[in-house]
Design an enzyme around this catalytic site. Sequence first.
Site, PDB file in Angstrom:
ATOM      1  N   SER B  52       0.894  -1.100   0.032  1.00  0.00           N
ATOM      2  CA  SER B  52       0.002  -0.116   0.131  1.00  0.00           C
ATOM      3  C   SER B  52       0.881   1.260  -0.100  1.00  0.00           C
ATOM      4  CB  SER B  52      -0.582  -0.079   1.271  1.00  0.00           C
ATOM      5  OG  SER B  52      -1.998   0.849   0.963  1.00  0.00           O
ATOM      6  N   GLU B  53       0.658   2.217  -1.022  1.00  0.00           N
ATOM      7  CA  GLU B  53       1.674   3.253  -1.328  1.00  0.00           C
ATOM      8  C   GLU B  53       1.714   4.228   0.084  1.00  0.00           C
ATOM      9  OE1 GLU B  53      -0.745   2.594  -3.225  1.00  0.00           O
ATOM     10  OE2 GLU B  53      -1.691   4.338  -4.218  1.00  0.00           O
ATOM     11  N   ASN B  54       0.559   4.191   0.832  1.00  0.00           N
ATOM     12  CA  ASN B  54       0.880   5.223   1.904  1.00  0.00           C
ATOM     13  C   ASN B  54       1.784   4.412   3.163  1.00  0.00           C
ATOM     14  OD1 ASN B  54      -1.220   2.957   2.291  1.00  0.00           O
ATOM     15  ND2 ASN B  54      -2.050   3.997   4.217  1.00  0.00           N
TER      16      ASN B  54
END
Lengths: 233, 224
Positions: B52-54
């Site tokens: 997840s890019e967060n």
Amino acid sequence: MNKVVASADDAIRDVGDGAVIMIGGFGLCGIPENLIRALVRKGSKNLTTISNNVGVDGLGNGLLLAAGQIVHHIGTYVGENKLLEQMVLAGKIKLDLVPQGTFAERIRAAGAGIPAFFTPTGVGTIVAEGKETREFEGLTYLMERGLPADFAFVKAWKGDRMGNLTYRKTARNFNPVMATAAKVTIAEVEHLVEAGELDADSIHTPSVYVKRIFRGELYERRIERRTVRRVGG
Amino acid sequence: MNTPGKDVDKRERIVRRIARELRDGFYVNLGIGMPTLIANHVPAGIEVVLQSENGMLGIGPYPVEGEEDADLINAGKETVSEMAGTSYFSSADSFAMIRGAHIDLSVLGAMEVDESGSLANWMIPGKMVKGMGGAMDLVAGARRVVVAMEHTTREGAPKILKKCTLPLTGVNVVDTIVTEMAYIRVTERGLVLEEVAPGLTAEDVQRATEARLVVSERWKVMGG
């Protein structure tokens, strides 16, 4: 050395009109909510905000937006703000949209003494307009500039009085990189402890980056999209 | 022309087909919306790690009610849970991982894709710009980019074009397009039609596609 201040209001005492402020968080996750509320109370105007999102309408950075304090926003995604849409269309706010990885790296570069860098992101798109490109090993890259700020507002889970910080889960997001890229980094934490109480191997932001620290008065910890599964599902 | 089935069925077919692209040991980023559903169809016996890019590797399922954690969300801002072996990192590290080609597969939606493998999925001129988020970095950096989308617009207009008309997300970045009608690979000789949905012919797919399709000699019926 004691970087501890009494309150969010005390921490932002010198955030004046026209300041450029980085604000940590992804959506409403890991936002420095006490600093945002204090900045609304203080009423500083003509602010430039650098944050991934602008909260949502009425929450997070959306409070600063609603109070008319932001004139320029730099971020990556603003899909949750009807108010921002109206303000952009009415010409009341300037909006710069940056690819999220480029946004993170521009901040990292500013904190690491790198004035510019080359990235493959955005080559051939409108993001590349007006920017220098160069070829390396036959591929084209785009030059992007470091992105510094006057202040960084960050939120950590735990911090000590020297300014060492530890974040929790995905509330880390942009907080540690923003902590490196401003002249004055202000950290709010859920738990403020004595120096030596944090495991030195588990510190994400070393104290050198943090100028002021305090324990946040109130954490609403709002969830933007509550998704659950049935037990056994 | 009308594409077969209801929206839910279309999505199910797309999602199931892409799930079959997963391989043991893959690190995968699934975009918001339909691509997220691929996580429900990981084939038995293989282990994939969802990024997840967060700032997370090892996204688990949605939490059981009462265990939602405001500090634990995916890039769609939904509450999620951990897996054994989950790790967290900053957004700068997350995109270094993406840009540095450490992510095996990125699956994302698109409004338009063209025969050169360029895609548009973030902006419609004249409408409010919401922002590109991490999409431009994902298509530029992931080792393989798969587009998951319905074959045509709601009005039946083609979305696979000779040349994209909307502002681009990336140029020559897409490897594979999966729709409810077909499985198409982007190659140097153009868009190669490799699989056709049950009940359709290659001609049906071509009629719903503006770009010219090269029908693979080994084309087959698309499975789920």
